[in-house]
Design an enzyme around this catalytic site. Structure first.
Site, PDB file in Angstrom:
ATOM      1  N   GLU A  19      42.659  46.395  40.759  1.00 27.42           N
ATOM      2  CA  GLU A  19      42.147  45.379  41.902  1.00 27.42           C
ATOM      3  C   GLU A  19      43.206  45.173  42.919  1.00 27.42           C
ATOM      4  O   GLU A  19      44.161  44.311  42.803  1.00 27.42           O
ATOM      5  CB  GLU A  19      41.735  44.064  41.344  1.00 27.42           C
ATOM      6  CG  GLU A  19      41.441  42.943  42.337  1.00 27.42           C
ATOM      7  CD  GLU A  19      41.040  41.734  41.755  1.00 27.42           C
ATOM      8  OE1 GLU A  19      41.429  41.343  40.558  1.00 27.42           O
ATOM      9  OE2 GLU A  19      40.367  40.794  42.595  1.00 27.42           O
TER      10      GLU A  19
ATOM     11  N   LYS B  42      38.318  47.526  42.148  1.00 26.45           N
ATOM     12  CA  LYS B  42      37.669  46.360  42.412  1.00 26.45           C
ATOM     13  C   LYS B  42      38.332  45.901  43.758  1.00 26.45           C
ATOM     14  O   LYS B  42      39.279  45.401  43.920  1.00 26.45           O
ATOM     15  CB  LYS B  42      38.329  45.098  41.246  1.00 26.45           C
ATOM     16  CG  LYS B  42      37.587  43.749  41.858  1.00 26.45           C
ATOM     17  CD  LYS B  42      37.708  42.784  40.485  1.00 26.45           C
ATOM     18  CE  LYS B  42      37.421  41.331  41.009  1.00 26.45           C
ATOM     19  NZ  LYS B  42      37.004  40.526  39.854  1.00 26.45           N
TER      20      LYS B  42
HETATM   21  P1  13P Z   1      36.812  35.933  43.357  1.00 32.77           P
HETATM   22  O1  13P Z   1      35.605  36.611  43.270  1.00 32.77           O
HETATM   23  O2  13P Z   1      36.761  34.398  43.300  1.00 32.77           O
HETATM   24  O3  13P Z   1      37.702  36.556  44.416  1.00 32.77           O
HETATM   25  O4  13P Z   1      37.690  36.482  42.227  1.00 32.77           O
HETATM   26  C1  13P Z   1      37.557  37.672  41.750  1.00 32.77           C
HETATM   27  C2  13P Z   1      38.730  38.013  40.842  1.00 32.77           C
HETATM   28  O5  13P Z   1      38.720  38.167  39.704  1.00 32.77           O
HETATM   29  C3  13P Z   1      40.068  37.914  41.465  1.00 32.77           C
HETATM   30  O6  13P Z   1      41.034  38.547  40.735  1.00 32.77           O
END
Ligand code: 13P
Length: 343
Positions: free
Chosen positions: A177, A219
């Site tokens: 991510e 992600k």
């Molecule tokens: P949000 O969808 O609130 O951005 O959170 C996703 C997430 O896992 C952030 O690390």
């Protein structure tokens, strides 16, 4: 590395018509959200709220995996059933956030590097033994004048790749991510260019570290104008820009892409995801990877506000969570529409 199991887990996480529930807020972040909703910031309140989430009836219809936090993966329902067991029984794969948070990057004011590699191999083994089958590591990149710097992009890409390689060694599917933040007045075009630069560096590092793309999930953020940008593009423009960037940068072998919501409202996140599938998910224009959601706030926020720390509101809060999950599941087939919000 147990390739067969890794790929099977990644495919289960990307099951058609399902997405991921991010419920891995660190204690600090969870407390901040609780404070905002007037909820007491105790371990029991956090446990009770997470119990509400994992026991929501019907969640397995549209949620394939849930990302837990270190405190949460060790917790149980009031009746004593471990959350991991509740999720697994509902057909939801348990996962775990394993980074230790974004810390100030030396020499680069206003930028952060995500830490947590020291001792990670041992921690991953512990989480696998507790029942986790995938993991998450989040890097954050701010857009600003001269930001993000190449230094910030490089250190975060490197850490993401080392984390991902360690996960696969431990038979945990890594969710990678790299989040380009929405804060600021930058344009959608600037977000597009930064997002592509970041993803290029991340995939270079993943290749260097020998990460198997078929057994990882990306992600990313959607490609969006900054929150305070004067020009806020339409749902269709955002969807088209996002998919165009991903098609340019993400190798076709990647098991799947699951967006973060990053502070978008639940409705907007669903509408944008829906538009991506309206345009690209249906034949004849196919994206090479499944595109789904891994939302935190965009799934949970209404439920949290309805619950407000009072068990009397449990069922209504669960219905609100299930509603958002169903809206996003509908979006995966281009079937989400505003009428669903008022039905
Ligand atoms: P949000 O969808 O609130 O951005 O959170 C996703 C997430 O896992 C952030 O690390």
């Amino acid at each position: 590395m147990d390739t067969r199991n890794l790929i099977a887990t990644a495919q289960a996480m990307m099951a058609d018509g399902k997405g991921l529930l991010a419920m891995d807020e660190s204690t600090g972040t969870c407390n901040k959200r609780f404070a905002g909703a007037g909820i007491s910031q105790t371990e029991e309140a956090r446990r009770g709220y997470r119990e509400l989430l994992v026991t929501t009836p019907g969640m397995g219809e549209c949620i394939s995996g849930a990302i837990l936090y270190d405190e949460t993966i060790r917790q149980k329902t009031r009746k004593g059933t471990p959350f991991v067991q509740v999720l697994t029984a509902a057909g939801i794969v348990p996962g775990i956030k394993v980074d230790m948070g974004a810390k100030a990057l030396a020499g680069h004011p206003a930028e952060r590097v995500t830490e947590g590699l020291d001792g990670l191999r041992e921690r991953l083994k512990g989480y696998f033994d507790m029942g986790a089958r995938f993991a998450k590591w989040r890097a954050v990149l701010a857009i600003g004048e001269g930001l993000p710097t190449p230094a910030c992009i490089e250190v975060n890409a490197h850490a993401l790749a080392r984390y991902a390689a360690l996960c696969q060694e431990a038979t945990l599917v890594p969710i990678v991510e790299p989040e380009v933040l929405m804060d600021g007045d930058h344009t959608l075009e600037r977000c597009r260019s930064v997002t592509e630069d970041v993803l290029h560096r991340v995939f270079d590092q993943l290749r260097l570290q020998g990460v198997m793309l078929e057994a990882m999930i990306l992600k990313p953020n959607m490609v969006l104008p900054g929150l305070t940008c004067a020009t806020q593009e339409s749902v269709d423009v955002v969807a088209a820009a996002t998919v165009k960037s991903l098609l340019r940068v993400v190798p076709a072998a990647v098991a799947g892409i699951a967006f973060l919501s990053g502070g978008q409202s639940g409705e907007l996140a669903s509408a944008r995801l829906n538009a991506m599938h309206g345009r690209f998910g249906l034949p004849p224009v196919q994206a090479p990877w499944p595109l789904t959601f891994s939302f935190g706030r965009a799934l949970q926020q209404p439920a949290l506000e309805i619950w407000a720390g009072d068990e009397v509101n449990r069922v209504a809060a669960q219905q609100a969570l299930l509603h958002r999950a169903r809206c996003n599941a509908a979006a995966l087939h281009g079937n989400y529409h505003a009428g669903m919000e008022t039905a």
